[in-house]
Design an enzyme around this catalytic site. Structure first.
Site, PDB file in Angstrom:
ATOM      1  N   ASP A 103     -19.591  -0.372   1.424  1.00 55.38           N
ATOM      2  CA  ASP A 103     -18.399  -0.793   0.687  1.00 55.38           C
ATOM      3  C   ASP A 103     -18.775  -0.925  -0.784  1.00 55.38           C
ATOM      4  O   ASP A 103     -19.908  -1.286  -1.113  1.00 55.38           O
ATOM      5  CB  ASP A 103     -17.882  -2.132   1.229  1.00 55.38           C
ATOM      6  CG  ASP A 103     -16.429  -2.394   0.839  1.00 55.38           C
ATOM      7  OD1 ASP A 103     -15.565  -2.343   1.745  1.00 55.38           O
ATOM      8  OD2 ASP A 103     -16.154  -2.638  -0.347  1.00 55.38           O
TER       9      ASP A 103
ATOM     10  N   LYS B  42     -18.673  -8.592  -1.088  1.00 55.22           N
ATOM     11  CA  LYS B  42     -18.349  -8.444   0.338  1.00 55.22           C
ATOM     12  C   LYS B  42     -19.577  -7.985   1.126  1.00 55.22           C
ATOM     13  O   LYS B  42     -19.889  -8.520   2.199  1.00 55.22           O
ATOM     14  CB  LYS B  42     -17.213  -7.420   0.481  1.00 55.22           C
ATOM     15  CG  LYS B  42     -16.571  -7.403   1.841  1.00 55.22           C
ATOM     16  CD  LYS B  42     -15.590  -6.262   1.979  1.00 55.22           C
ATOM     17  CE  LYS B  42     -14.259  -6.560   1.338  1.00 55.22           C
ATOM     18  NZ  LYS B  42     -13.313  -5.423   1.454  1.00 55.22           N
TER      19      LYS B  42
ATOM     20  N   THR C 138      -5.214   2.115   2.853  1.00 57.40           N
ATOM     21  CA  THR C 138      -4.186   3.051   2.364  1.00 57.40           C
ATOM     22  C   THR C 138      -2.960   2.213   2.001  1.00 57.40           C
ATOM     23  O   THR C 138      -1.953   2.263   2.695  1.00 57.40           O
ATOM     24  CB  THR C 138      -3.821   4.105   3.423  1.00 57.40           C
ATOM     25  OG1 THR C 138      -3.536   3.428   4.675  1.00 57.40           O
ATOM     26  CG2 THR C 138      -4.935   5.090   3.648  1.00 57.40           C
TER      27      THR C 138
ATOM     28  N   THR D 139      -5.048   4.578   8.342  1.00 56.01           N
ATOM     29  CA  THR D 139      -3.702   5.061   8.658  1.00 56.01           C
ATOM     30  C   THR D 139      -3.209   5.930   7.509  1.00 56.01           C
ATOM     31  O   THR D 139      -3.139   5.463   6.370  1.00 56.01           O
ATOM     32  CB  THR D 139      -2.751   3.863   8.848  1.00 56.01           C
ATOM     33  OG1 THR D 139      -3.283   3.044   9.884  1.00 56.01           O
ATOM     34  CG2 THR D 139      -1.353   4.307   9.216  1.00 56.01           C
TER      35      THR D 139
ATOM     36  N   GLU E   3      -6.858   3.939  14.676  1.00 54.51           N
ATOM     37  CA  GLU E   3      -7.272   2.642  15.208  1.00 54.51           C
ATOM     38  C   GLU E   3      -6.012   1.824  15.493  1.00 54.51           C
ATOM     39  O   GLU E   3      -5.087   1.833  14.689  1.00 54.51           O
ATOM     40  CB  GLU E   3      -8.131   1.957  14.126  1.00 54.51           C
ATOM     41  CG  GLU E   3      -8.594   0.580  14.472  1.00 54.51           C
ATOM     42  CD  GLU E   3      -9.381   0.566  15.756  1.00 54.51           C
ATOM     43  OE1 GLU E   3     -10.387   1.280  15.857  1.00 54.51           O
ATOM     44  OE2 GLU E   3      -8.965  -0.169  16.682  1.00 54.51           O
TER      45      GLU E   3
ATOM     46  N   GLY F 117      12.498 -14.022  14.723  1.00 55.36           N
ATOM     47  CA  GLY F 117      12.018 -15.036  13.784  1.00 55.36           C
ATOM     48  C   GLY F 117      12.171 -14.523  12.364  1.00 55.36           C
ATOM     49  O   GLY F 117      13.160 -13.844  12.064  1.00 55.36           O
TER      50      GLY F 117
ATOM     51  N   CYS G  36      -0.003  -3.762   7.480  1.00 54.07           N
ATOM     52  CA  CYS G  36       0.224  -2.512   8.224  1.00 54.07           C
ATOM     53  C   CYS G  36       1.693  -2.173   8.429  1.00 54.07           C
ATOM     54  O   CYS G  36       2.193  -1.224   7.840  1.00 54.07           O
ATOM     55  CB  CYS G  36      -0.495  -2.590   9.566  1.00 54.07           C
ATOM     56  SG  CYS G  36      -2.242  -2.939   9.384  1.00 54.07           S
TER      57      CYS G  36
END
Ligand code: UGA
Length: 433
Positions: free
Chosen positions: A30, A35, A85, A121, A148, A253, A260
């Site tokens: 990364d 991180k 993405t 994605t 995924e 709700g 996503c």
């Protein structure tokens, strides 16, 4: 096998640790040095149940390491691309800059015959474009698309025991290599679907579009229930008994959020427009609109319950993340409702078990408190917007004692209206009589 995972966010970090758990030798790469440093020391940079333990175990076994240098991916036989993405700033389309960047970087280091596997994605057609890109850059790596389906909060289990594996491939060698990567998962009888790039990309997009549609369907029914005095929860229970419909993902709700579903349905719409098929998914605009209307409805209910403008009124907001068991506040309906109430001048005190830090970055103007007790003290109204178990399990008698006035909006329809009314509350759910 030697594996690299490019991008160590919610998807990549879990994938890297899970691949090590499956027995592979993994390097996670990364560009974010902070991180990488955390991950390398076995600390998860975000909240995900089970991930810290998996990181410690995998790093301890010597099979997992992290790096900021793409060259550390060079020796791998399989490279997973798990970068984000996000939605483009000024359009509904997906921003593919990180995916293209990762593939370009891999083109420079991936050995001939090694496999680059897209997990991010992406809009349908991206894998074909990336294959052309690899060829132009002179890479002899092969490409596959392996979407995924993990959910935040269940990411570890969803990665290690997925309900299906989907391979989008252009040649048999890719299938062989992926079968080797996932051998242990396949041994348990997990279904595997081998198809072309476009179908694999669309499987992912279609799955998220379907889930978003299911949620907006029940929220549309909530709007009708509100106009007629019907109860959407009972309705969902009743139609959910039909196995063809199913009760899961039918909770009305304040709707869906996160990194996503919202951006994926928008990117799908944008891609369909490019393909000249806008009308085929035009309903997704409605899905999005219904979803956003539920946030407004929660605010309207606050006005209704308080008997007038929320200006200067003390409101406790329970929950900030887009769903429980996550610290993710991306496009969070809960945080949006808190910010809208604050924007109308309410004195909002908001809390969340894990999401305060991320929420504060997005909305520094809100007042955040550490516990539900702090939020509830002297409040005139409490709004439950993320259904963490500690909020679901609140004792209404105790809550009533803390508050100045016992009024509750159950914006996730998870509380027992009878118990809360018995404790003296004016109770309102979304889509409930
Ligand atoms: C979603 C999909 O469920 C995963 O299969 C997919 O892999 C992932 O996106 C992704 O594309 O990476 P996730 O974003 O973790 O996973 O969250 P979900 O569990 O799908 O929940 C999304 C939102 O829908 C949450 O805000 C949740 O509160 C809301 N929701 C969910 C409802 O309002 N009602 C429901 O009945 C279910």
């Amino acid at each position: 096998m030697r594996i690299s995972v490019i991008g160590c966010g919610y998807l990549g970090a879990v994938h890297a640790a899970a691949m090590a758990k499956l027995g592979h030798d993994v390097v996670g790469v990364d560009t974010d040095a902070a991180k990488v440093e955390k991950l390398a020391s076995g600390v998860a940079p975000f909240f995900e149940p089970g991930l810290p333990e998996l990181l410690v175990e995998s790093i301890g076994s010597g099979r997992l390491r992290f790096s900021t240098d793409i060259r550390d991916a060079a020796g791998a036989e399989v490279h997973f691309v798990a970068v984000g993405t996000p939605q483009l700033p000024n359009s509904d389309g997906a921003d593919l800059r990180f995916v293209r960047g990762a593939v370009d970087a891999l083109a420079g280091v991936a050995a001939p015959g090694s496999l680059i596997v897209g997990k991010s994605t992406v809009p349908v057609g991206t894998a074909a474009e990336l294959l052309g890109r690899l060829e132009r850059l002179g890479s002899q790596a092969i490409l596959a698309w392996n979407p995924e389906f993990l959910r935040e909060g269940f990411a570890v289990a969803d990665t290690l025991t997925p309900d299906r594996l989907v391979y989008g491939v252009a040649d048999e060698r890719a299938t062989e290599l992926l079968d080797e990567v996932y051998a242990r998962i396949l041994d348990t009888g997990t279904p595997r679907i081998v198809t072309d790039f476009a179908t694999a990309e669309l499987v992912k997009t279609a799955a998220n579009a379907f889930l978003a549609t299911k949620i907006s369907f029940i929220n549309a029914m909530a709007e009708i229930a509100e106009a007629t005095g019907a109860d959407v929860t009972t309705l969902a229970d009743a139609i959910g008994h039909d196995a063809r419909i199913g009760r899961r993902f039918l909770n009305a709700g304040i709707g869906f959020g996160g990194g996503c579903l919202p951006k994926d349905i928008r990117a799908f719409t944008a891609r369909a427009e490019e393909l000249g098929r806008a009308e085929s998914v035009a309903f997704l605009r409605q899905v999005d609109a219904i979803n956003l209307r539920r946030r407004e409805r929660a605010v309207e209910l606050a006005v209704e319950l308080l008997g007038g403008p929320v200006f200067e009124r003390r409101i406790a907001v329970l929950g900030l993340t887009f769903k429980p068991d996550s610290d993710d506040t991306r496009d969070s309906p809960a945080l949006d409702v808190a910010a809208r109430l604050h924007g109308l001048g309410a004195r909002v005190r908001a809390t969340d078990p894990e999401g305060i830090e991320n929420a504060r970055l997005r909305h520094p103007q809100l007042e955040y408190v550490d516990t539900a007790q702090d939020a509830l003290e002297d409040a005139e109204l409490v709004v439950l917007v993320t259904e963490w178990s500690e909020y679901r399990d609140l004792d209404p008698e105790h809550v009533a004692k803390l508050m100045e006035t016992a009024r509750v909006i159950d914006a996730r329809n998870v509380l027992d209206p009878v118990a809360w009314r018995e404790a003296g509350f004016v109770y309102r759910g979304l889509g409930r009589s």
